[in-house]
Scaffold this active site. Sequence first.
Site, PDB file in Angstrom:
ATOM      1  N   ASP A  11       0.858  -1.191   0.000  1.00 52.84           N
ATOM      2  CA  ASP A  11       0.000   0.000   0.000  1.00 52.84           C
ATOM      3  C   ASP A  11       0.894   1.240   0.000  1.00 52.84           C
ATOM      4  O   ASP A  11       1.006   1.948   1.000  1.00 52.84           O
ATOM      5  CB  ASP A  11      -0.951  -0.035   1.208  1.00 52.84           C
ATOM      6  CG  ASP A  11      -1.899  -1.225   1.139  1.00 52.84           C
ATOM      7  OD1 ASP A  11      -2.359  -1.565   0.037  1.00 52.84           O
ATOM      8  OD2 ASP A  11      -2.171  -1.835   2.189  1.00 52.84           O
ATOM      9  N   LYS A  33       1.115  -8.129  -2.529  1.00 54.06           N
ATOM     10  CA  LYS A  33      -0.290  -7.810  -2.818  1.00 54.06           C
ATOM     11  C   LYS A  33      -0.416  -6.379  -3.365  1.00 54.06           C
ATOM     12  O   LYS A  33       0.047  -5.426  -2.744  1.00 54.06           O
ATOM     13  CB  LYS A  33      -1.129  -7.942  -1.545  1.00 54.06           C
ATOM     14  CG  LYS A  33      -2.616  -7.682  -1.784  1.00 54.06           C
ATOM     15  CD  LYS A  33      -3.437  -7.983  -0.542  1.00 54.06           C
ATOM     16  CE  LYS A  33      -3.618  -6.809   0.380  1.00 54.06           C
ATOM     17  NZ  LYS A  33      -4.541  -5.767  -0.076  1.00 54.06           N
ATOM     18  N   ASP A  61      -5.594  -7.543  -5.571  1.00 51.19           N
ATOM     19  CA  ASP A  61      -6.730  -7.395  -4.652  1.00 51.19           C
ATOM     20  C   ASP A  61      -7.685  -6.323  -5.181  1.00 51.19           C
ATOM     21  O   ASP A  61      -7.727  -5.211  -4.665  1.00 51.19           O
ATOM     22  CB  ASP A  61      -6.181  -7.027  -3.265  1.00 51.19           C
ATOM     23  CG  ASP A  61      -7.240  -7.087  -2.188  1.00 51.19           C
ATOM     24  OD1 ASP A  61      -8.328  -7.643  -2.442  1.00 51.19           O
ATOM     25  OD2 ASP A  61      -6.969  -6.592  -1.075  1.00 51.19           O
ATOM     26  N   LEU A  62      -8.456  -6.683  -6.217  1.00 44.15           N
ATOM     27  CA  LEU A  62      -9.359  -5.700  -6.837  1.00 44.15           C
ATOM     28  C   LEU A  62     -10.787  -5.822  -6.332  1.00 44.15           C
ATOM     29  O   LEU A  62     -11.634  -4.988  -6.656  1.00 44.15           O
ATOM     30  CB  LEU A  62      -9.337  -5.847  -8.368  1.00 44.15           C
ATOM     31  CG  LEU A  62      -7.984  -5.627  -9.048  1.00 44.15           C
ATOM     32  CD1 LEU A  62      -8.137  -5.703 -10.565  1.00 44.15           C
ATOM     33  CD2 LEU A  62      -7.364  -4.296  -8.652  1.00 44.15           C
ATOM     34  N   LYS A  63     -11.098  -6.859  -5.579  1.00 43.91           N
ATOM     35  CA  LYS A  63     -12.429  -7.057  -4.986  1.00 43.91           C
ATOM     36  C   LYS A  63     -13.540  -6.750  -5.998  1.00 43.91           C
ATOM     37  O   LYS A  63     -14.391  -5.890  -5.767  1.00 43.91           O
ATOM     38  CB  LYS A  63     -12.595  -6.232  -3.716  1.00 43.91           C
ATOM     39  CG  LYS A  63     -11.627  -6.642  -2.601  1.00 43.91           C
ATOM     40  CD  LYS A  63     -11.996  -5.999  -1.280  1.00 43.91           C
ATOM     41  CE  LYS A  63     -11.073  -6.389  -0.142  1.00 43.91           C
ATOM     42  NZ  LYS A  63      -9.720  -5.801  -0.236  1.00 43.91           N
ATOM     43  N   ASP A  66     -19.773  -7.152  -9.624  1.00 47.97           N
ATOM     44  CA  ASP A  66     -20.631  -6.591 -10.681  1.00 47.97           C
ATOM     45  C   ASP A  66     -21.434  -7.754 -11.248  1.00 47.97           C
ATOM     46  O   ASP A  66     -21.373  -8.874 -10.710  1.00 47.97           O
ATOM     47  CB  ASP A  66     -19.743  -5.910 -11.747  1.00 47.97           C
ATOM     48  CG  ASP A  66     -20.466  -4.757 -12.442  1.00 47.97           C
ATOM     49  OD1 ASP A  66     -21.638  -4.939 -12.831  1.00 47.97           O
ATOM     50  OD2 ASP A  66     -19.865  -3.690 -12.604  1.00 47.97           O
ATOM     51  N   PRO A  68     -22.290 -10.932 -13.636  1.00 52.12           N
ATOM     52  CA  PRO A  68     -21.332 -11.957 -14.068  1.00 52.12           C
ATOM     53  C   PRO A  68     -20.611 -11.630 -15.370  1.00 52.12           C
ATOM     54  O   PRO A  68     -19.393 -11.819 -15.482  1.00 52.12           O
ATOM     55  CB  PRO A  68     -22.209 -13.216 -14.210  1.00 52.12           C
ATOM     56  CG  PRO A  68     -23.317 -12.997 -13.225  1.00 52.12           C
ATOM     57  CD  PRO A  68     -23.582 -11.518 -13.234  1.00 52.12           C
ATOM     58  N   ASN A  69     -21.337 -11.098 -16.350  1.00 49.48           N
ATOM     59  CA  ASN A  69     -20.713 -10.820 -17.647  1.00 49.48           C
ATOM     60  C   ASN A  69     -19.589  -9.782 -17.513  1.00 49.48           C
ATOM     61  O   ASN A  69     -18.524  -9.915 -18.127  1.00 49.48           O
ATOM     62  CB  ASN A  69     -21.798 -10.324 -18.614  1.00 49.48           C
ATOM     63  CG  ASN A  69     -21.276 -10.185 -20.016  1.00 49.48           C
ATOM     64  OD1 ASN A  69     -20.725 -11.126 -20.572  1.00 49.48           O
ATOM     65  ND2 ASN A  69     -21.405  -9.001 -20.585  1.00 49.48           N
ATOM     66  N   THR A  70     -19.819  -8.787 -16.689  1.00 43.05           N
ATOM     67  CA  THR A  70     -18.813  -7.734 -16.506  1.00 43.05           C
ATOM     68  C   THR A  70     -17.615  -8.258 -15.712  1.00 43.05           C
ATOM     69  O   THR A  70     -16.461  -7.960 -16.027  1.00 43.05           O
ATOM     70  CB  THR A  70     -19.463  -6.524 -15.790  1.00 43.05           C
ATOM     71  OG1 THR A  70     -20.540  -6.070 -16.612  1.00 43.05           O
ATOM     72  CG2 THR A  70     -18.485  -5.401 -15.572  1.00 43.05           C
ATOM     73  N   THR A 116     -14.160  -6.644   7.089  1.00 40.68           N
ATOM     74  CA  THR A 116     -14.012  -6.534   8.544  1.00 40.68           C
ATOM     75  C   THR A 116     -14.279  -5.112   9.022  1.00 40.68           C
ATOM     76  O   THR A 116     -14.392  -4.878  10.219  1.00 40.68           O
ATOM     77  CB  THR A 116     -12.603  -6.979   8.981  1.00 40.68           C
ATOM     78  OG1 THR A 116     -11.669  -6.351   8.113  1.00 40.68           O
ATOM     79  CG2 THR A 116     -12.440  -8.470   8.899  1.00 40.68           C
ATOM     80  N   GLY A 206       0.905  -5.784   6.010  1.00 36.43           N
ATOM     81  CA  GLY A 206       1.331  -4.553   5.360  1.00 36.43           C
ATOM     82  C   GLY A 206       2.290  -3.767   6.220  1.00 36.43           C
ATOM     83  O   GLY A 206       3.492  -4.022   6.255  1.00 36.43           O
ATOM     84  N   ARG A 207       1.720  -2.805   6.970  1.00 40.33           N
ATOM     85  CA  ARG A 207       2.560  -1.826   7.661  1.00 40.33           C
ATOM     86  C   ARG A 207       3.599  -2.369   8.635  1.00 40.33           C
ATOM     87  O   ARG A 207       4.671  -1.774   8.756  1.00 40.33           O
ATOM     88  CB  ARG A 207       1.649  -0.791   8.338  1.00 40.33           C
ATOM     89  CG  ARG A 207       0.975   0.128   7.304  1.00 40.33           C
ATOM     90  CD  ARG A 207      -0.249   0.791   7.832  1.00 40.33           C
ATOM     91  NE  ARG A 207      -1.301  -0.170   8.131  1.00 40.33           N
ATOM     92  CZ  ARG A 207      -2.462   0.135   8.693  1.00 40.33           C
ATOM     93  NH1 ARG A 207      -2.711   1.382   9.038  1.00 40.33           N
ATOM     94  NH2 ARG A 207      -3.367  -0.802   8.918  1.00 40.33           N
TER      95      ARG A 207
HETATM   96  O1  C5P Z   1      -0.992  -2.633   6.914  1.00 41.00           O
HETATM   97  P1  C5P Z   1      -1.897  -3.800   7.181  1.00 41.00           P
HETATM   98  O2  C5P Z   1      -1.163  -5.035   7.655  1.00 41.00           O
HETATM   99  O3  C5P Z   1      -3.058  -3.444   8.079  1.00 41.00           O
HETATM  100  O4  C5P Z   1      -2.493  -4.139   5.741  1.00 41.00           O
HETATM  101  C1  C5P Z   1      -3.473  -5.104   5.574  1.00 41.00           C
HETATM  102  C2  C5P Z   1      -3.888  -5.166   4.140  1.00 41.00           C
HETATM  103  O5  C5P Z   1      -4.983  -6.060   4.025  1.00 41.00           O
HETATM  104  C3  C5P Z   1      -4.348  -3.859   3.522  1.00 41.00           C
HETATM  105  O6  C5P Z   1      -3.954  -3.868   2.142  1.00 41.00           O
HETATM  106  C4  C5P Z   1      -5.857  -3.910   3.644  1.00 41.00           C
HETATM  107  O7  C5P Z   1      -6.516  -3.192   2.626  1.00 41.00           O
HETATM  108  C5  C5P Z   1      -6.118  -5.412   3.471  1.00 41.00           C
HETATM  109  N1  C5P Z   1      -7.352  -5.901   4.083  1.00 41.00           N
HETATM  110  C6  C5P Z   1      -7.650  -5.749   5.444  1.00 41.00           C
HETATM  111  N2  C5P Z   1      -8.819  -6.247   5.951  1.00 41.00           N
HETATM  112  C7  C5P Z   1      -9.676  -6.887   5.152  1.00 41.00           C
HETATM  113  C8  C5P Z   1      -9.376  -7.055   3.802  1.00 41.00           C
HETATM  114  C9  C5P Z   1      -8.199  -6.548   3.290  1.00 41.00           C
HETATM  115  O8  C5P Z   1      -6.859  -5.195   6.180  1.00 41.00           O
HETATM  116  N3  C5P Z   1     -10.784  -7.375   5.661  1.00 41.00           N
END
Ligand code: C5P
Length: 230
Positions: A11, A33, A61-63, A66, A68-70, A116, A206-207
């Site tokens: 990120d 990711k 991670d585009l989630k 839409d 199904p066709n799209t 979440t 991530g962080r």
């Molecule tokens: O920095 P951190 O460890 O919190 O990053 C977690 C990653 O997981 C981020 O890219 C966040 O968008 C993603 N994510 C999340 N909770 C979810 C789904 C995805 O934290 N339920």
Amino acid sequence: MTPAPIAVALDAPDLETAAQWAALVTPHVSTVKVGLELYLRYGPDVIASVRGASGVAVFLDLKLHDIPNTVAGASRAVARLRPSILTVHAAGGPAMIRAAVEAAPHTRIAAVTILTSLSESDLGRIGIAGPADDAVRRLSALSVEAGATALVCSPNEVSAVRAEVGDGITLITPGVRPKGTDAQDQMRVATPEQALADGADLLVIGRPITAAPDPGAAAAAIAASLRRAS
Ligand code: C5P
């Protein structure tokens, strides 16, 4: 040494930073990711940039959510980039999930159950009655029936989801925080060791890695602690 089952969430504010983080962590982790923000800003080129010479697996991670066709068209478009994992929202329903699975046969389609970030009151307002855990289990079963081979869920739900879908489905969990690190905005967190012990297969982190003074060293340290625990 086998890389640890970690997907580092890149990120980053810009492409150069994302590519730099990817290069630093790829000796230690299996996957990186790429999320919506980076992808929408830089487009498909972002995949080659973060993959670099290492050929690390890329989790896109585009989630998608839409008709199904799209979703089939969108999945086909990104399947050319050979991501190892592509996310769709389970709430898009079985036909939509199946459309993604069929359109991207070389990519693992991961269904996101319940975000979440939603509280139980939010869920009620969007028409999902009852405890969040029930909805997570229901959406997990539906997604697997529709052909998804991976699910994204919180570390707190992973054992219930594993019981629901059995072995053979890849469970991916964000909200992972090594002991002693800041939870930041994540509400329900687990340590990497606990998440794996509960049945997760791939940990999204991530962080705790990317905001560390040395992301490579942070990734190596988490990978080493997972090896010790296994
Ligand atoms: O920095 P951190 O460890 O919190 O990053 C977690 C990653 O997981 C981020 O890219 C966040 O968008 C993603 N994510 C999340 N909770 C979810 C789904 C995805 O934290 N339920």
